[in-house]
Design an enzyme around this catalytic site. Structure first.
Site, PDB file in Angstrom:
ATOM      1  N   GLU A  65     -57.350 -80.596   7.019  1.00 18.29           N
ATOM      2  CA  GLU A  65     -57.746 -80.198   5.539  1.00 18.29           C
ATOM      3  C   GLU A  65     -58.744 -78.906   5.619  1.00 18.29           C
ATOM      4  O   GLU A  65     -58.833 -78.236   4.842  1.00 18.29           O
ATOM      5  CB  GLU A  65     -58.330 -81.582   4.958  1.00 18.29           C
ATOM      6  N   SER A  67     -62.946 -85.657   5.294  1.00 16.23           N
ATOM      7  CA  SER A  67     -61.510 -85.590   5.792  1.00 16.23           C
ATOM      8  C   SER A  67     -60.919 -84.736   6.553  1.00 16.23           C
ATOM      9  O   SER A  67     -60.852 -83.560   6.022  1.00 16.23           O
ATOM     10  CB  SER A  67     -60.495 -86.185   4.646  1.00 16.23           C
ATOM     11  N   ARG A 111     -54.725 -80.995  -2.962  1.00 19.33           N
ATOM     12  CA  ARG A 111     -55.648 -80.267  -2.027  1.00 19.33           C
ATOM     13  C   ARG A 111     -55.183 -78.707  -2.008  1.00 19.33           C
ATOM     14  O   ARG A 111     -55.191 -78.292  -0.614  1.00 19.33           O
ATOM     15  CB  ARG A 111     -55.701 -80.888  -0.758  1.00 19.33           C
TER      16      ARG A 111
HETATM   17  C1  LIG Z   1     -69.041 -85.728   4.080  1.00 24.76           C
HETATM   18  C2  LIG Z   1     -67.990 -85.220   3.340  1.00 24.76           C
HETATM   19  C3  LIG Z   1     -67.463 -85.431   2.457  1.00 24.76           C
HETATM   20  C4  LIG Z   1     -66.371 -84.733   1.722  1.00 24.76           C
HETATM   21  N1  LIG Z   1     -65.558 -85.241   0.666  1.00 24.76           N
HETATM   22  C5  LIG Z   1     -64.562 -84.710   0.071  1.00 24.76           C
HETATM   23  C6  LIG Z   1     -63.884 -85.288  -0.981  1.00 24.76           C
HETATM   24  O1  LIG Z   1     -64.086 -86.562  -1.221  1.00 24.76           O
HETATM   25  N2  LIG Z   1     -62.842 -84.722  -1.477  1.00 24.76           N
HETATM   26  C7  LIG Z   1     -62.487 -83.319  -1.198  1.00 24.76           C
HETATM   27  O2  LIG Z   1     -61.704 -82.769  -1.845  1.00 24.76           O
HETATM   28  N3  LIG Z   1     -63.548 -82.783  -0.317  1.00 24.76           N
HETATM   29  C8  LIG Z   1     -64.332 -83.418   0.392  1.00 24.76           C
HETATM   30  N4  LIG Z   1     -65.083 -82.449   1.521  1.00 24.76           N
HETATM   31  C9  LIG Z   1     -64.799 -81.203   1.826  1.00 24.76           C
HETATM   32  C10 LIG Z   1     -65.757 -80.357   0.979  1.00 24.76           C
HETATM   33  O3  LIG Z   1     -66.922 -80.866   0.842  1.00 24.76           O
HETATM   34  C11 LIG Z   1     -64.832 -79.599  -0.283  1.00 24.76           C
HETATM   35  O4  LIG Z   1     -63.746 -78.943   0.128  1.00 24.76           O
HETATM   36  C12 LIG Z   1     -65.916 -78.660  -0.835  1.00 24.76           C
HETATM   37  O5  LIG Z   1     -65.432 -78.356  -1.902  1.00 24.76           O
HETATM   38  C13 LIG Z   1     -66.066 -77.383   0.152  1.00 24.76           C
HETATM   39  O6  LIG Z   1     -67.211 -76.815  -0.687  1.00 24.76           O
HETATM   40  P1  LIG Z   1     -68.275 -75.638   0.304  1.00 24.76           P
HETATM   41  O7  LIG Z   1     -68.727 -74.884  -0.697  1.00 24.76           O
HETATM   42  O8  LIG Z   1     -68.617 -76.282   1.454  1.00 24.76           O
HETATM   43  O9  LIG Z   1     -66.890 -74.618   0.855  1.00 24.76           O
HETATM   44  P2  LIG Z   1     -66.935 -73.968   2.222  1.00 24.76           P
HETATM   45  O10 LIG Z   1     -67.046 -75.011   3.390  1.00 24.76           O
HETATM   46  O11 LIG Z   1     -68.155 -73.081   2.397  1.00 24.76           O
HETATM   47  O12 LIG Z   1     -65.654 -73.047   2.270  1.00 24.76           O
HETATM   48  C14 LIG Z   1     -64.430 -73.553   1.965  1.00 24.76           C
HETATM   49  C15 LIG Z   1     -63.255 -72.877   1.872  1.00 24.76           C
HETATM   50  O13 LIG Z   1     -63.416 -72.345   0.575  1.00 24.76           O
HETATM   51  C16 LIG Z   1     -63.665 -70.763   0.478  1.00 24.76           C
HETATM   52  N5  LIG Z   1     -64.617 -70.614  -0.507  1.00 24.76           N
HETATM   53  C17 LIG Z   1     -65.933 -71.130  -0.505  1.00 24.76           C
HETATM   54  N6  LIG Z   1     -66.546 -70.611  -1.629  1.00 24.76           N
HETATM   55  C18 LIG Z   1     -65.786 -69.762  -2.080  1.00 24.76           C
HETATM   56  C19 LIG Z   1     -65.578 -68.967  -3.448  1.00 24.76           C
HETATM   57  N7  LIG Z   1     -66.720 -68.886  -4.384  1.00 24.76           N
HETATM   58  N8  LIG Z   1     -64.845 -68.111  -3.913  1.00 24.76           N
HETATM   59  C20 LIG Z   1     -63.400 -68.072  -2.711  1.00 24.76           C
HETATM   60  N9  LIG Z   1     -63.378 -68.700  -1.516  1.00 24.76           N
HETATM   61  C21 LIG Z   1     -64.774 -69.691  -1.650  1.00 24.76           C
HETATM   62  C22 LIG Z   1     -64.252 -70.632   1.945  1.00 24.76           C
HETATM   63  O14 LIG Z   1     -63.977 -69.176   2.296  1.00 24.76           O
HETATM   64  C23 LIG Z   1     -63.373 -71.276   2.652  1.00 24.76           C
HETATM   65  O15 LIG Z   1     -62.097 -71.061   2.877  1.00 24.76           O
HETATM   66  C24 LIG Z   1     -66.101 -83.484   1.982  1.00 24.76           C
HETATM   67  C25 LIG Z   1     -66.742 -82.556   3.134  1.00 24.76           C
HETATM   68  C26 LIG Z   1     -67.860 -83.623   3.738  1.00 24.76           C
HETATM   69  C27 LIG Z   1     -68.604 -82.988   4.806  1.00 24.76           C
END
Ligand SMILES: Cc1cc2nc3c(=O)[nH]c(=O)nc-3n(C[C@H](O)[C@H](O)[C@H](O)COP(=O)(O)OP(=O)(O)OC[C@H]3O[C@@H](n4cnc5c(N)ncnc54)[C@H](O)[C@@H]3O)c2cc1C
Length: 347
Positions: free
Chosen positions: A339, A238, A159
């Site tokens: 996380e 998580s 992570r």
């Molecule tokens: C129901 C649920 C289940 C999930 N299950 C998992 C799982 O099984 N495994 C897991 O690892 N995660 C899981 N997650 C967490 C999440 O989905 C992941 O971390 C996902 O990759 C976040 O993507 P996002 O585009 O929503 O990021 P955001 O929430 O929009 O951003 C997260 C972080 O990444 C940065 N960021 C986003 N896009 C970029 C970019 N293009 N360049 C640089 N920085 C960027 C943001 O600034 C922020 O710091 C889960 C979340 C939920 C709600």
């Protein structure tokens, strides 16, 4: 597209957080770069957001520019895949399975954007993107240019990555993956729950589509597939990472657990550490599924997901998170670490 004083809560899966001073949505890499350059030149705080599924934004909102990445691009060349950062991750994964390619099938149903996956080295059910990412193309805010980082340079770990370690440096534009044509089979099963589901030994392969669909089913049972009608999925997934304990910490923890006649889950981690389960710790510290009576509670399906029941504020959610972190520390001497990325708040 630009909006002032824009609500951010609807852009997050928790539906929490105050407004952005300014919200800009970028549809091309050039637009992304232009917005970042302009914000940096003006000394304006910048928050990059994709699907908002790993963000806890404070009730005061964000006093700067929020850049929402909405770029598109899914390009397959043999087994090489390139995704634009704004692509919806779960849809891209489903398309690789449609194309008969293995490597991402166990990452089905994870919300958010492709560009965020290298940031925390997204992983689930025995797969993580560190295994398949070959290159990340990013805008480097320090040098002011575009860079291509190979897998090693991304410094992936559990992570974590270089992008998370240097949070204000890189904006991911494209992610490249090497997939595998395994003749309709998955990559080897590495996760006990999946092996049990299929009745196979670990390291065996199963059908690619079956693997994808089984993961979706397992995730849905834990409230880990987004469903706007189900408050158990109004979460950031998580909330705590699984603690990785040093040899000394693990020995102390084992003694406490043994004193309570408990056997904790334990998995070997790099550098001689031991990973244990945050969900187990939370449960055994007295915070069962559905714990809490306020507007923020634990999910009724999974102790690791902190959820907004509809009327919560970020402070409500953080109060619950602190209660759980402190309770686990008091019960087991183990420090839980969040996380999701905190914006304008901390635990
Ligand atoms: C129901 C649920 C289940 C999930 N299950 C998992 C799982 O099984 N495994 C897991 O690892 N995660 C899981 N997650 C967490 C999440 O989905 C992941 O971390 C996902 O990759 C976040 O993507 P996002 O585009 O929503 O990021 P955001 O929430 O929009 O951003 C997260 C972080 O990444 C940065 N960021 C986003 N896009 C970029 C970019 N293009 N360049 C640089 N920085 C960027 C943001 O600034 C922020 O710091 C889960 C979340 C939920 C709600």
């Amino acid at each position: 597209m630009e909006e002032l004083d824009a609500p951010l809560a609807p852009l997050t899966t928790l539906r929490l957080g105050g407004p952005a001073r300014r919200l800009v949505t970028a549809h091309t890499d050039d637009e992304v770069i232009a917005v970042v350059r302009a914000a940096d030149a003006a000394g304006e705080p910048l928050l990059v957001i994709g699907g908002g599924s790993n963000l806890v934004i404070g009730d005061a909102g964000f006093p700067g520019t929020v850049l929402r990445i909405a770029t598109t691009g899914f390009a397959l060349d043999g087994t090489a895949l390139e995704l634009a950062a704004g692509e919806v991750w779960a849809e891209a994964v489903a398309r690789t399975v449609d194309a008969g390619l293995a490597g991402l099938e166990f990452l089905a149903g994870i919300p958010g954007s492709a560009g965020a996956t290298p940031v925390q080295n997204v992983g689930a059910y025995g797969q993580e993107v560190a295994r398949t990412v070959t290159e990340v193309v990013a805008y480097d805010r320090r040098s002011g240019g575009t860079v291509t980082l190979g897998n090693e340079a991304c410094a992936f770990s559990y992570r974590h990555s270089r992008f998370k370690a240097e949070p204000d440096r890189y904006v991911v534009l494209r992610v490249r993956f090497a997939l595998e044509d395994a003749a309709g089979r998955s990559t080897p099963v590495r996760y006990a729950e999946v092996a049990k589901h299929f009745g196979v030994a670990q390291d065996e392969r199963v059908g690619l589509r079956e693997a994808h669909d089984a993961v979706l089913g397992l995730r849905a049972g834990k409230g880990m597939v987004l469903d706007a009608a189900d408050h158990d999925t109004w979460s950031a997934g998580s909330f705590f990472t699984n603690p990785v304990l040093s040899a000394g910490q693990y020995a102390a923890f084992l003694a406490v657990a043994a004193g309570r006649e408990l056997t904790a889950p334990a998995y070997p981690a790099p550098d001689g550490g031991t990973k244990t389960s945050a969900a187990w710790l939370i449960d055994k510290a007295g915070f069962g599924k559905g714990y809490g009576s306020g507007p923020a509670t634990l999910s009724g399906k999974h102790t690791l997901a902190l959820t907004n029941r509809g009327a919560a504020t970020t402070e409500d959610l953080l109060a619950l998170a602190r209660e759980i972190r402190d309770g686990v520390r008091a019960a087991f001497g183990v420090e839980l670490v969040n996380e999701p990325v905190m914006v304008g708040v901390s635990l």
